[in-house]
Motif scaffolding. Sequence first.
Motif, PDB file in Angstrom:
ATOM      1  N   ILE A  15       0.832  -1.202   0.000  1.00 23.35           N
ATOM      2  CA  ILE A  15       0.000   0.000   0.000  1.00 23.35           C
ATOM      3  C   ILE A  15       0.870   1.257   0.000  1.00 23.35           C
ATOM      4  CG2 ILE A  15      -1.767   1.282   1.257  1.00 23.35           C
ATOM      5  CD1 ILE A  15      -2.799  -1.385   2.314  1.00 23.35           C
ATOM      6  N   ARG A  16       1.942   1.233   0.786  1.00 19.92           N
ATOM      7  CA  ARG A  16       2.835   2.391   0.820  1.00 19.92           C
ATOM      8  C   ARG A  16       3.426   2.651  -0.566  1.00 19.92           C
ATOM      9  NH1 ARG A  16       2.673   6.708   3.421  1.00 19.92           N
ATOM     10  NH2 ARG A  16       2.918   7.565   1.313  1.00 19.92           N
ATOM     11  N   ASP A  17       3.833   1.595  -1.258  1.00 27.92           N
ATOM     12  CA  ASP A  17       4.375   1.749  -2.609  1.00 27.92           C
ATOM     13  C   ASP A  17       3.311   2.267  -3.580  1.00 27.92           C
ATOM     14  OD1 ASP A  17       6.846   0.883  -1.774  1.00 27.92           O
ATOM     15  OD2 ASP A  17       6.668  -1.140  -2.616  1.00 27.92           O
ATOM     16  N   ALA A  18       2.060   1.789  -3.409  1.00 29.58           N
ATOM     17  CA  ALA A  18       0.981   2.257  -4.278  1.00 29.58           C
ATOM     18  C   ALA A  18       0.703   3.738  -4.053  1.00 29.58           C
ATOM     19  CB  ALA A  18      -0.283   1.436  -4.021  1.00 29.58           C
ATOM     20  N   ILE A  19       0.724   4.160  -2.786  1.00 34.65           N
ATOM     21  CA  ILE A  19       0.512   5.574  -2.472  1.00 34.65           C
ATOM     22  C   ILE A  19       1.605   6.422  -3.113  1.00 34.65           C
ATOM     23  CG2 ILE A  19       0.482   7.287  -0.608  1.00 34.65           C
ATOM     24  CD1 ILE A  19      -0.600   4.979   1.206  1.00 34.65           C
ATOM     25  N   ASP A  20       2.842   6.012  -2.907  1.00 37.15           N
ATOM     26  CA  ASP A  20       3.974   6.788  -3.419  1.00 37.15           C
ATOM     27  C   ASP A  20       3.995   6.833  -4.945  1.00 37.15           C
ATOM     28  OD1 ASP A  20       4.716   7.180  -0.799  1.00 37.15           O
ATOM     29  OD2 ASP A  20       6.232   5.594  -0.801  1.00 37.15           O
ATOM     30  N   GLY A  21       3.563   5.730  -5.572  1.00 37.99           N
ATOM     31  CA  GLY A  21       3.666   5.646  -7.021  1.00 37.99           C
ATOM     32  C   GLY A  21       2.459   6.146  -7.794  1.00 37.99           C
TER      33      GLY A  21
END
Length: 416
Positions: free
Chosen positions: A118-124
């Motif tokens: 989820i953190r990667d999805a938010i950042d990307g």
Amino acid sequence: MADNREFDLVLFGATGFVGKLTAQYLIDAAPATARIALAGRSLDKLTTVRDELGPAAAGWGLVVADSGDQPALDALAAQTKVVVTTVGPYLRYGMPLVAACAKAGTHYADLTGEPLFIRDAIDGYQEQAVETGAKIVNSCGYDSIPSDLAVYLLYQRSVADNTGELEDTTMVAAIKGGASGGTIDSGRAMMEAIAADPKKGSVLGHPYSLSPDKSMDPDVGRQSDQALSRASAIDPSLDGWVSTFIMASHNTKIVRRTNGLLGWVYGKNFRYREVMNAGKSAAAPLVAAGISGGIVAGMAAGAVLSRVSLGRKLLDRVLPKPGTGPSEKARDSGWFTHKTFAHTTSGAKYVATFAAKGDPGYKATAVLLGESGLSLAFDTDKQPELAGILTPAAAMGDALTERLRAAGMTIEVARA
């Protein structure tokens, strides 16, 4: 979103264990006019699944796409209003589909219990999803809809009663069911990612690692997901002992992200944690301590073994395989009951009850995921006008609550 797309909903991963359960649920739950398609890597397997579903699914479409084939996923996302995906671990296989949906303005729901993903999805993809209007909704199964909606409804009740902001809030889980192979494999994927990049460990350990705005995080002191205490310390109505709840580390982050996405409306002193009922017997303290210690030891062992190829091979041999699950009889005999106790700034006390029949990780999750997909497809006029990387409560709120109640789940809030 354009309304001339070929499908209302595409179920990606339809040939897997949970995918099949979700497809079976949609047969009865979806409107007769719903345009549904099954998606996966093999046309032959998709055809078999559709045939097994019976005449009601005969008109459903079939879409061939692999999780690593970006052009195929882009084409899939462009064909439908909503994609529901059971293809995990999402940290390994999920991001290309998020990218496709964010680009196409396609709503999306998954089952992830992986904060790193989820953190990667938010950042990307947060900014792009907001621009295109895509609702990318994570954790739409047993992890984390019951946790997320319960606190959201407690907040709504406190506003309706004018009893102030939420403060100490604790969910006590009682369940009958087992951890799925997919859940365990997701844990492994995160351990392997941290082994490759130790800095990622902070995402698991920090309570606000999924926060939409770090500068607005409440300053309420230390919050830990480890638990071993008498249940009466949470509320006098409770007896026995409570221990660490294995999904607390993920669910609590989802609940806190919802608070942030809604403008920190739960309150500046909102504190949230989750525990599990360990029973009332004389042995309950030992059981509670064993559960808490076992979770910590298991995570530590998994982290160590994930660092080397021999350790990963050992885990392959001893852990349940993803895509497998219990018998229909076992799924039907499962259940869960969550009691979430909340205090407000005025001293008011509330308890939210969220309960359902069926194994939480399989039968109940198929209902939760299926209704999430249907809500994203057909309830847009009832949902908040938020887009981006969202949580279930922030994305669907009251609309999803209504659907789950109609599906037979118990969702109640009472003043204590």
